[in-house]
Design a protein around this motif. Structure first.
Motif, mmCIF file in Angstrom:
data_model
loop_
_atom_site.group_PDB
_atom_site.id
_atom_site.type_symbol
_atom_site.label_atom_id
_atom_site.label_comp_id
_atom_site.label_asym_id
_atom_site.label_seq_id
_atom_site.Cartn_x
_atom_site.Cartn_y
_atom_site.Cartn_z
ATOM 1 N N PRO A 1 1.445 17.951 3.281
ATOM 2 C CA PRO A 1 1.739 19.136 2.554
ATOM 3 C C PRO A 1 0.683 19.442 1.588
ATOM 4 C CG PRO A 1 3.510 17.433 2.516
ATOM 5 C CD PRO A 1 2.265 16.775 3.091
ATOM 6 N N GLU A 2 0.414 20.676 1.458
ATOM 7 C CA GLU A 2 -0.550 21.086 0.399
ATOM 8 C C GLU A 2 -1.885 20.564 0.597
ATOM 9 O OE1 GLU A 2 1.097 20.580 -3.561
ATOM 10 O OE2 GLU A 2 2.896 21.523 -2.958
ATOM 11 N N ASN A 3 -2.082 20.290 1.721
ATOM 12 C CA ASN A 3 -3.698 19.782 2.140
ATOM 13 C C ASN A 3 -4.044 18.437 1.290
ATOM 14 O OD1 ASN A 3 -4.800 21.076 4.002
ATOM 15 N ND2 ASN A 3 -5.792 22.480 2.911
ATOM 16 N N ARG A 4 -3.011 17.701 0.686
ATOM 17 C CA ARG A 4 -3.279 16.472 0.088
ATOM 18 C C ARG A 4 -3.680 15.260 1.129
ATOM 19 N NH1 ARG A 4 0.291 16.635 -5.105
ATOM 20 N NH2 ARG A 4 -0.015 18.687 -5.839
ATOM 21 N N GLU A 5 -4.412 14.674 0.604
ATOM 22 C CA GLU A 5 -4.625 13.469 1.146
ATOM 23 C C GLU A 5 -3.474 12.511 1.747
ATOM 24 O OE1 GLU A 5 -6.991 9.179 0.431
ATOM 25 O OE2 GLU A 5 -7.747 11.039 -0.112
ATOM 26 N N THR A 6 -3.151 12.178 2.825
ATOM 27 C CA THR A 6 -2.034 11.566 3.428
ATOM 28 C C THR A 6 -2.175 10.045 3.427
ATOM 29 O OG1 THR A 6 -2.728 11.918 5.817
ATOM 30 C CG2 THR A 6 -1.119 13.724 4.440
ATOM 31 N N GLY A 7 -3.265 9.465 3.235
ATOM 32 C CA GLY A 7 -3.398 7.998 3.316
ATOM 33 C C GLY A 7 -2.754 7.158 2.399
ATOM 34 N N GLU B 1 11.229 -0.406 1.119
ATOM 35 C CA GLU B 1 12.222 0.402 0.981
ATOM 36 C C GLU B 1 11.746 1.721 0.184
ATOM 37 O OE1 GLU B 1 15.459 -1.255 -0.888
ATOM 38 O OE2 GLU B 1 16.218 -2.308 1.285
ATOM 39 N N LEU B 2 10.510 1.551 -0.511
ATOM 40 C CA LEU B 2 9.927 2.511 -1.510
ATOM 41 C C LEU B 2 8.825 3.043 -0.720
ATOM 42 C CD1 LEU B 2 10.356 1.084 -4.878
ATOM 43 C CD2 LEU B 2 11.406 3.172 -4.247
ATOM 44 N N GLY B 3 8.534 2.873 0.535
ATOM 45 C CA GLY B 3 7.519 3.492 1.369
ATOM 46 C C GLY B 3 6.379 2.675 1.638
ATOM 47 N N ALA B 4 6.275 1.546 1.229
ATOM 48 C CA ALA B 4 4.871 0.567 1.199
ATOM 49 C C ALA B 4 4.664 0.137 2.728
ATOM 50 C CB ALA B 4 4.777 -0.718 0.377
ATOM 51 N N LEU B 5 3.387 0.217 2.923
ATOM 52 C CA LEU B 5 2.880 -0.640 4.106
ATOM 53 C C LEU B 5 2.658 -2.014 3.792
ATOM 54 C CD1 LEU B 5 0.188 1.569 5.566
ATOM 55 C CD2 LEU B 5 2.799 1.482 6.411
ATOM 56 N N TYR C 1 0.845 -0.995 -0.019
ATOM 57 C CA TYR C 1 0.061 -0.196 -0.033
ATOM 58 C C TYR C 1 1.220 1.403 0.121
ATOM 59 C CZ TYR C 1 -3.408 -3.520 1.039
ATOM 60 O OH TYR C 1 -4.041 -4.691 1.113
ATOM 61 N N PHE C 2 0.678 1.992 -0.956
ATOM 62 C CA PHE C 2 1.425 3.308 -1.304
ATOM 63 C C PHE C 2 0.625 4.513 -1.034
ATOM 64 C CE2 PHE C 2 3.791 0.033 -3.393
ATOM 65 C CZ PHE C 2 5.215 0.331 -3.070
ATOM 66 N N GLN C 3 1.202 5.680 -0.794
ATOM 67 C CA GLN C 3 0.646 6.976 -0.887
ATOM 68 C C GLN C 3 0.441 7.593 -2.106
ATOM 69 O OE1 GLN C 3 3.088 8.941 1.841
ATOM 70 N NE2 GLN C 3 1.565 8.773 3.504
ATOM 71 N N THR C 4 1.086 7.047 -3.063
ATOM 72 C CA THR C 4 1.135 7.989 -4.590
ATOM 73 C C THR C 4 1.374 6.350 -5.539
ATOM 74 O OG1 THR C 4 3.674 8.194 -4.976
ATOM 75 C CG2 THR C 4 2.348 9.957 -3.748
ATOM 76 N N ASP D 1 3.082 -11.220 -12.618
ATOM 77 C CA ASP D 1 1.942 -10.388 -12.847
ATOM 78 C C ASP D 1 1.794 -9.372 -11.637
ATOM 79 O OD1 ASP D 1 -0.263 -9.413 -14.376
ATOM 80 O OD2 ASP D 1 -1.731 -10.982 -13.988
ATOM 81 N N HIS D 2 1.242 -8.262 -12.073
ATOM 82 C CA HIS D 2 0.984 -7.095 -11.122
ATOM 83 C C HIS D 2 -0.257 -6.301 -11.508
ATOM 84 C CE1 HIS D 2 2.859 -4.791 -14.261
ATOM 85 N NE2 HIS D 2 2.276 -3.730 -13.420
ATOM 86 N N ALA D 3 -0.693 -5.560 -10.475
ATOM 87 C CA ALA D 3 -1.691 -4.618 -10.829
ATOM 88 C C ALA D 3 -1.592 -3.247 -9.728
ATOM 89 C CB ALA D 3 -3.163 -5.281 -10.601
ATOM 90 N N ILE D 4 -1.977 -2.316 -10.170
ATOM 91 C CA ILE D 4 -2.020 -1.163 -9.377
ATOM 92 C C ILE D 4 -3.429 -0.521 -9.269
ATOM 93 C CG2 ILE D 4 -1.147 1.439 -8.838
ATOM 94 C CD1 ILE D 4 1.621 0.267 -10.642
ATOM 95 N N GLU D 5 -4.116 -0.281 -8.282
ATOM 96 C CA GLU D 5 -5.245 0.197 -8.037
ATOM 97 C C GLU D 5 -5.416 1.235 -7.200
ATOM 98 O OE1 GLU D 5 -8.125 -0.743 -9.831
ATOM 99 O OE2 GLU D 5 -6.883 -2.124 -11.119
ATOM 100 N N ARG D 6 -6.203 2.117 -7.114
ATOM 101 C CA ARG D 6 -6.738 3.045 -6.263
ATOM 102 C C ARG D 6 -7.860 2.592 -5.501
ATOM 103 N NH1 ARG D 6 -5.330 8.342 -4.897
ATOM 104 N NH2 ARG D 6 -4.111 8.823 -6.645
ATOM 105 N N PHE D 7 -7.984 2.728 -4.198
ATOM 106 C CA PHE D 7 -9.117 2.418 -3.427
ATOM 107 C C PHE D 7 -9.627 3.239 -2.457
ATOM 108 C CE2 PHE D 7 -5.848 0.632 -1.039
ATOM 109 C CZ PHE D 7 -6.157 0.729 0.162
ATOM 110 N N ASP D 8 -10.680 3.296 -2.104
ATOM 111 C CA ASP D 8 -11.480 4.198 -0.808
ATOM 112 C C ASP D 8 -12.700 3.494 -0.274
ATOM 113 O OD1 ASP D 8 -13.543 4.817 -2.545
ATOM 114 O OD2 ASP D 8 -12.536 6.965 -3.148
ATOM 115 N N GLY D 9 -13.284 4.333 0.473
ATOM 116 C CA GLY D 9 -14.313 3.509 1.020
ATOM 117 C C GLY D 9 -15.946 4.098 0.557
#
Length: 126
Positions: A93-99, A122-126, A9-12, A30-38
């Motif tokens: 920063p800049e009022n952006r979503e930090t999740g 190392e790239l910042g993932a949870l 899980y990444f921030q960007t 294989d891989h996939a990148i998706e944005r998710f929210d509630g």
């Protein structure tokens, strides 16, 4: 050979894309990148479509600010009560979503799993 799945899980989106770039040096299957929210739906994805806000031609605040596409007006009203929808919540920063709302799912060979896990962390993932 057996496979393992890495969930990161990444921030960007750029962080996730960089992870995929580095994971290609391993046996990435294989891989996939998706944005998710509630909230369901894609809502407005482009600033070009915001012109409807002047004429009132949009489904509601939750559609505009949360990207929600709700089945009923009640769900849209409830989502609009979220502090994220109103703009009264900010952070970072800049009022952006930090999740961490970008998910990378990568399938690698089992022998490469620990190295793949190390790369995404190392790239910042949870």
């Amino acid at each position: 050979m057996s496979e393992r799945t890495v969930f990161a899980y990444f921030q960007t989106p750029d962080q996730a894309k960089e992870a995929v770039k580095q994971l290609r040096s391993l046996r990435l299957i294989d891989h996939a990148i998706e944005r998710f929210d509630g909230y369901a739906g894609e809502g407005i994805q482009s600033l070009d479509t915001l012109g409807g806000t002047i004429t009132g031609d949009f489904k509601g605040l939750g559609y505009l600010t949360l990207g929600g596409d709700f089945d009923s007006p009640d769900a849209g009203i409830l989502a609009a009560s979220s502090v994220s929808a109103s703009g009264y919540s900010s952070g970072g920063p800049e009022n952006r979503e930090t999740g961490y709302d970008i998910m990378l799912v990568a399938i690698v060979e089992e022998e490469d799993f620990e190295q793949a896990d190390r790369i995404v962390r190392e790239l910042g993932a949870l």
